[in-house]
Motif scaffolding. Structure first.
Motif, PDB file in Angstrom:
ATOM      1  N   GLU A 101       0.827  -1.208   0.000  1.00  0.00           N
ATOM      2  CA  GLU A 101       0.000   0.000   0.000  1.00  0.00           C
ATOM      3  C   GLU A 101       0.864   1.261   0.000  1.00  0.00           C
ATOM      4  O   GLU A 101       0.560   2.231  -0.697  1.00  0.00           O
ATOM      5  CB  GLU A 101      -0.948  -0.003   1.210  1.00  0.00           C
ATOM      6  CG  GLU A 101      -2.063   1.000   1.113  1.00  0.00           C
ATOM      7  CD  GLU A 101      -2.915   0.842  -0.139  1.00  0.00           C
ATOM      8  OE1 GLU A 101      -3.266   1.870  -0.740  1.00  0.00           O
ATOM      9  OE2 GLU A 101      -3.225  -0.298  -0.542  1.00  0.00           O
ATOM     10  N   ARG A 104       2.313   1.736  -3.467  1.00  0.00           N
ATOM     11  CA  ARG A 104       1.309   2.226  -4.419  1.00  0.00           C
ATOM     12  C   ARG A 104       1.221   3.750  -4.348  1.00  0.00           C
ATOM     13  O   ARG A 104       1.185   4.432  -5.362  1.00  0.00           O
ATOM     14  CB  ARG A 104      -0.045   1.612  -4.113  1.00  0.00           C
ATOM     15  CG  ARG A 104      -1.137   2.107  -5.052  1.00  0.00           C
ATOM     16  CD  ARG A 104      -2.473   1.599  -4.664  1.00  0.00           C
ATOM     17  NE  ARG A 104      -2.441   0.151  -4.536  1.00  0.00           N
ATOM     18  CZ  ARG A 104      -3.496  -0.612  -4.366  1.00  0.00           C
ATOM     19  NH1 ARG A 104      -4.686  -0.059  -4.285  1.00  0.00           N
ATOM     20  NH2 ARG A 104      -3.394  -1.905  -4.252  1.00  0.00           N
ATOM     21  N   GLN A 105       1.186   4.291  -3.140  1.00  0.00           N
ATOM     22  CA  GLN A 105       1.133   5.743  -2.985  1.00  0.00           C
ATOM     23  C   GLN A 105       2.451   6.402  -3.384  1.00  0.00           C
ATOM     24  O   GLN A 105       2.455   7.492  -3.956  1.00  0.00           O
ATOM     25  CB  GLN A 105       0.784   6.108  -1.532  1.00  0.00           C
ATOM     26  CG  GLN A 105      -0.600   5.712  -1.111  1.00  0.00           C
ATOM     27  CD  GLN A 105      -1.656   6.344  -1.999  1.00  0.00           C
ATOM     28  OE1 GLN A 105      -1.571   7.508  -2.361  1.00  0.00           O
ATOM     29  NE2 GLN A 105      -2.663   5.565  -2.371  1.00  0.00           N
ATOM     30  N   THR A 107       4.540   5.458  -5.715  1.00  0.00           N
ATOM     31  CA  THR A 107       4.692   5.569  -7.171  1.00  0.00           C
ATOM     32  C   THR A 107       4.013   6.834  -7.679  1.00  0.00           C
ATOM     33  O   THR A 107       4.563   7.535  -8.530  1.00  0.00           O
ATOM     34  CB  THR A 107       4.111   4.348  -7.898  1.00  0.00           C
ATOM     35  OG1 THR A 107       2.742   4.178  -7.540  1.00  0.00           O
ATOM     36  CG2 THR A 107       4.883   3.099  -7.594  1.00  0.00           C
TER      37      THR A 107
END
Length: 179
Positions: A101, A104-105, A107
């Protein structure tokens, strides 16, 4: 009745500001009945806010004259962009552990930071595409490929791979000349 007029005005104003505008109270859709006949229904229009004059002014586009310039006057600085990629990836990911998680942020954040820093170089007439991949290092192999249709005389890319003890990151910046 005065209270009801005020309440109607407030309701109308809140509907105009937030939601959908429709003469009916609920959404209706076109449905098929059992016998195959189609029942006609009303459609609705949704928007976030009433358009204002300043919105129209901000949407106006400037009509530019054609420069008849077929190639860049200043080429894309691949070497400088490679340093930007290295600095941003190292500063954001040096001490990080792989967590799906968080990565993901990261990137999204890293790609926006890279894009902003490359735009600050003010290279005219280049469109930028920034792609960042972050994955876990766990004795596996990965192959990331990309394909583009471009002019090799003016279009180019910059790439950097970062690794620490638990993750890898690949950042690509594609620069496509806008004729």
């Amino acid at each position: 009745t005065m209270m009801s007029d005020v309440a109607k005005d407030r309701t109308a104003h809140s509907v105009k500001k937030k939601g959908s505008v429709s003469p009916i109270s609920c959404h209706e859709f076109r449905r098929r009945e059992l016998h195959g006949r189609i029942k006609d229904c009303l459609s609705t229009v949704s928007y976030m806010d009433e358009p204002s004059l300043r919105d129209d002014a901000s949407r106006r586009t400037v009509q530019m004259e054609n420069t008849y310039q077929l190639g860049p006057t200043k080429h894309f600085p691949v070497f400088i962009v490679n340093h930007i990629l290295k600095d941003v990836l190292t500063s954001y990911l040096q001490e990080e552990q792989y967590e799906p998680e968080l990565c993901r942020q990261m990137t999204k954040t890293i790609s926006e930071v890279i894009k902003a820093q490359v735009k600050d170089l003010m290279i005219p007439r280049y469109k930028l595409i920034v792609i960042v991949h972050i994955g876990q290092l766990n004795s596996q192999s990965i192959l990331i490929g990309s394909r583009c249709l471009w002019n090799p005389k003016s279009d180019t890319f910059s790439s950097y791979v970062f690794r620490n003890s638990s993750l890898f990151a690949l950042a690509n910046v594609y620069a496509v000349y806008f004729e």
